[in-house]
Enzyme design. Structure first.
Site, PDB file in Angstrom:
ATOM      1  N   CYS A   1       0.831  -1.207   0.000  1.00  0.00           N
ATOM      2  CA  CYS A   1       0.000   0.000   0.000  1.00  0.00           C
ATOM      3  C   CYS A   1       0.869   1.261   0.000  1.00  0.00           C
ATOM      4  CB  CYS A   1      -0.995  -0.046   1.146  1.00  0.00           C
ATOM      5  SG  CYS A   1      -2.438   0.978   0.802  1.00  0.00           S
TER       6      CYS A   1
ATOM      7  N   HIS B   1      -3.829  -4.907   0.216  1.00  0.00           N
ATOM      8  CA  HIS B   1      -3.248  -5.483   1.437  1.00  0.00           C
ATOM      9  C   HIS B   1      -3.364  -7.006   1.411  1.00  0.00           C
ATOM     10  CE1 HIS B   1      -2.861  -1.764   3.908  1.00  0.00           C
ATOM     11  NE2 HIS B   1      -3.748  -1.333   3.038  1.00  0.00           N
TER      12      HIS B   1
ATOM     13  N   GLU C   1      -2.022  -9.118   3.280  1.00  0.00           N
ATOM     14  CA  GLU C   1      -1.931  -9.733   4.611  1.00  0.00           C
ATOM     15  C   GLU C   1      -3.284 -10.140   5.185  1.00  0.00           C
ATOM     16  OE1 GLU C   1      -1.313  -6.568   3.853  1.00  0.00           O
ATOM     17  OE2 GLU C   1      -1.906  -5.167   5.418  1.00  0.00           O
TER      18      GLU C   1
HETATM   19  N1  GLN Z   1      -1.734   6.684   2.888  1.00  0.00           N
HETATM   20  C1  GLN Z   1      -1.926   5.944   1.692  1.00  0.00           C
HETATM   21  C2  GLN Z   1      -3.310   6.152   1.098  1.00  0.00           C
HETATM   22  O1  GLN Z   1      -4.194   6.617   1.738  1.00  0.00           O
HETATM   23  C3  GLN Z   1      -1.659   4.473   1.921  1.00  0.00           C
HETATM   24  C4  GLN Z   1      -2.624   3.815   2.861  1.00  0.00           C
HETATM   25  C5  GLN Z   1      -2.138   2.498   3.375  1.00  0.00           C
HETATM   26  O2  GLN Z   1      -0.956   2.216   3.381  1.00  0.00           O
HETATM   27  N2  GLN Z   1      -3.056   1.699   3.887  1.00  0.00           N
HETATM   28  O3  GLN Z   1      -3.533   5.835  -0.048  1.00  0.00           O
END
Ligand code: GLN
Length: 545
Positions: free
Chosen positions: A381, A507, A509
């Site tokens: 992410c 994600h 995970e």
């Molecule tokens: N801050 C980034 C976004 O909002 C990544 C978010 C994250 O890593 N879950 O896109």
């Protein structure tokens, strides 16, 4: 007929009640019952979305886009099921609903009160799970500690459910039994007090699970039994363990599963736990070590990334290797640049998800280092977004490139807010959340890893790779290896000439399970291990295109 098992906690929080709940679920599920779980969080937040991971640990994202308590992650991992977001009930949701109904005049002029209106709403939410899913057993973990003000309406609702369905409701109380280091004695007084507190609100526990450093002896159990009005054979121990996945086995060994099913009038079937036992054995027996560096901002509270840590363990068990997880605070790299050299000890580096500006330059530095030094890398992410920034700055020569999350005035906004997010002012529940369908580009490393071109993964982000920079980034050698299926958004990137350099907007995970480790974590660990052995990259074959 659905059965309900309430799990309450005593003495102090942080006893691993979520693990105990998941473990009870596991040993019942192993008997062939259809088990699910609900987490009640008595705080006033509507959901965990706006909560600081430093305080509360990870925000677990459900397939249907809920931002929930991390215990739902334990339930999913132990039970190998997908749990919808309405299984996380908070006071915020309950009061919000009651007040909205009151404003609409739905209470027909009545005085709206904690009892019955709030308790009815709590029960309605629990019963909704029965109505929609018809499970054999629902575990309902009440967060916090017995005696907390905010928890009272939930305990009251639980008490009422027992009155309404005396044969279908069971109370399990989990409480600390500390070991006094000076005398070596296990002390039961705090537990006795917490049970007294529970009985004061009309709940008599059926089962006690003592959280103690070691298994309770008979005389301690007898003492607990006498003071809590629970039969001595209903007193169990959840001792300290080195791996949480052992807890179901330890509870089963003490006869907890049999006791519960008998008490609930269910058929006492034999549990099937062979696969689970094999998994626990692989976790314990694996000796070949790899160092996995976890680089991010919230690294001081390890619970902030619990699903990633667990995903690493699942993958490691499959490959029969032992992961050493080493936390790397990227703010430290910013303060003292020589710290980047520590990554020389890494067999793999994960750049973690995150929000905001803190530690970002350190993360970018870490990514540059692993890219230039051929260290296996997985960006998740924010980790992917910052890999884009790093590549833009240092390979595509776009000086000052950044994400607009950190620098709204950057000359090269290579990562920018998603169009649907632009006008949203609220922070809670407003991100791209939960499952999205993704198409993987054939012939890529991503394709080799997944072995398919269509996948579904969970999301939690506001920003994305800016389409204006697609061309320049790909011209410079970055490969976009997966795309959202509905809109042209980058979901995965990779560097074909690197030992292993893969990053994801989603994600992975949240979908890893003990017996079904996530392919990306398996791939990363495989790369880490192979590199350590001096072997060519297991993924190099896909370079021949
Ligand atoms: N801050 C980034 C976004 O909002 C990544 C978010 C994250 O890593 N879950 O896109």
């Amino acid at each position: 007929m659905t059965k309900y098992i309430f799990i309450t906690g005593g003495v102090l929080s942080g006893l691993g009640k979520g693990i105990t709940t998941s473990s009870i679920g596991k040993i019942l599920q192993a008997r062939g019952y259809n088990v699910t779980a609900i987490k009640i969080d008595p705080y006033l937040n509507v959901d965990a979305g706006t909560m600081n991971p430093f305080q509360h640990g990870e925000v677990f994202v459900t397939f249907d886009g809920g931002e929930t308590d991390l215990d739902l992650g334990h339930y999913e991992r132990f039970l190998d099921v997908e749990i919808p977001k309405y299984h996380n009930i908070t006071s915020g949701q309950v009061y919000y609903k009651v007040i909205r109904r009151e404003r609409k005049g739905e209470y027909l002029g009545q005085t709206v009160q904690l009892i019955p209106h709030v308790t009815e709403e709590i029960k309605r939410r629990i019963m909704l799970v029965t109505k929609r899913e018809k499970p054999d057993i629902i575990l309902i973990e009440i967060g916090g500690t017995v005696g907390d003000y905010e928890g009272l309406p939930f305990l009251e609702a639980a008490r009422q459910m027992k009155l309404e369905m005396p044969n279908d409701v069971l109370f399990v109380h989990v409480a600390l039994v500390p070991l006094l280091s000076t005398t070596g004695e296990l002390k039961t007084k705090p537990l006795q007090h917490s049970v007294a507190e529970l009985r004061r609100v009309g709940i008599q526990p059926d089962i006690i699970i003592a959280r103690a450093p070691k298994l309770l002896d008979e005389s301690t159990k007898r003492k607990i039994s006498l003071f809590t009005n629970v039969p001595v054979n209903a007193v169990f121990t959840s001792p300290d363990v080195d791996t949480i996945y052992k807890v179901p086995l330890i509870l089963e060994e003490q006869g907890l599963g049999k006791y519960i099913v008998t008490k609930l009038g269910l058929e006492p079937k034999e549990p099937k736990l062979d696969d689970w036992i094999n998994f626990v054995n692989s976790l314990e027996d694996s000796k070949d070590e790899v160092n996995i560096y976890m680089c991010g901002k919230y690294v001081k509270l390890h619970d902030s990334y619990i699903s990633i840590v667990e995903a690493i363990k699942h993958a490691a068990a499959k490959l029969k290797i032992k992961p050493n997880i080493i936390w790397c605070d990227t703010e430290e790299i910013e303060k003292d640049h020589s710290k980047i050299k520590e990554l020389d000890n890494a067999d793999a580096v994960i750049v973690l998800p995150g929000f905001g500006a803190r530690g970002v330059e350190g993360k970018i530095e870490a990514i540059r280092y692993v890219r230039e030094n051929n260290i296996p890398f997985l960006g998740i992410c924010y980790g992917m977004q910052l890999a884009i920034v790093e590549f833009a700055r240092n390979v595509a020569n776009l000086k000052g490139a950044h994400t607009t999350e950190v620098d709204p005035n950057t000359p090269y906004p290579v990562v920018d807010i998603t169009p649907e997010e632009k006008d949203i002012k609220e922070l809670g529940g407003t991100m791209i959340l939960g499952n999205r369908k993704i198409n993987i580009v054939e012939g890529t490393i991503a394709h080799a890893i997944y072995g398919t071109t269509e996948i579904v993964e969970r999301h939690r982000h506001r920003y994305e790779v800016n389409p204006k920079f697609f061309n320049i980034l790909t011209e410079k050698g970055l490969v976009f290896s997966a795309w959202r299926s509905d809109v042209p958004r980058v979901e995965m990137i990779e560097l074909p000439n690197h030992y292993f350099f893969v990053a994801t907007q989603f994600h992975p995970e949240f979908r890893s399970r003990p017996l079904h480790p996530h392919p990306l974590f398996v791939a990363l660990l495989n790369a880490a291990y192979s590199k350590k052995q001096g072997l060519p990259s297991p993924w190099s074959r896909v370079l021949v295109r």
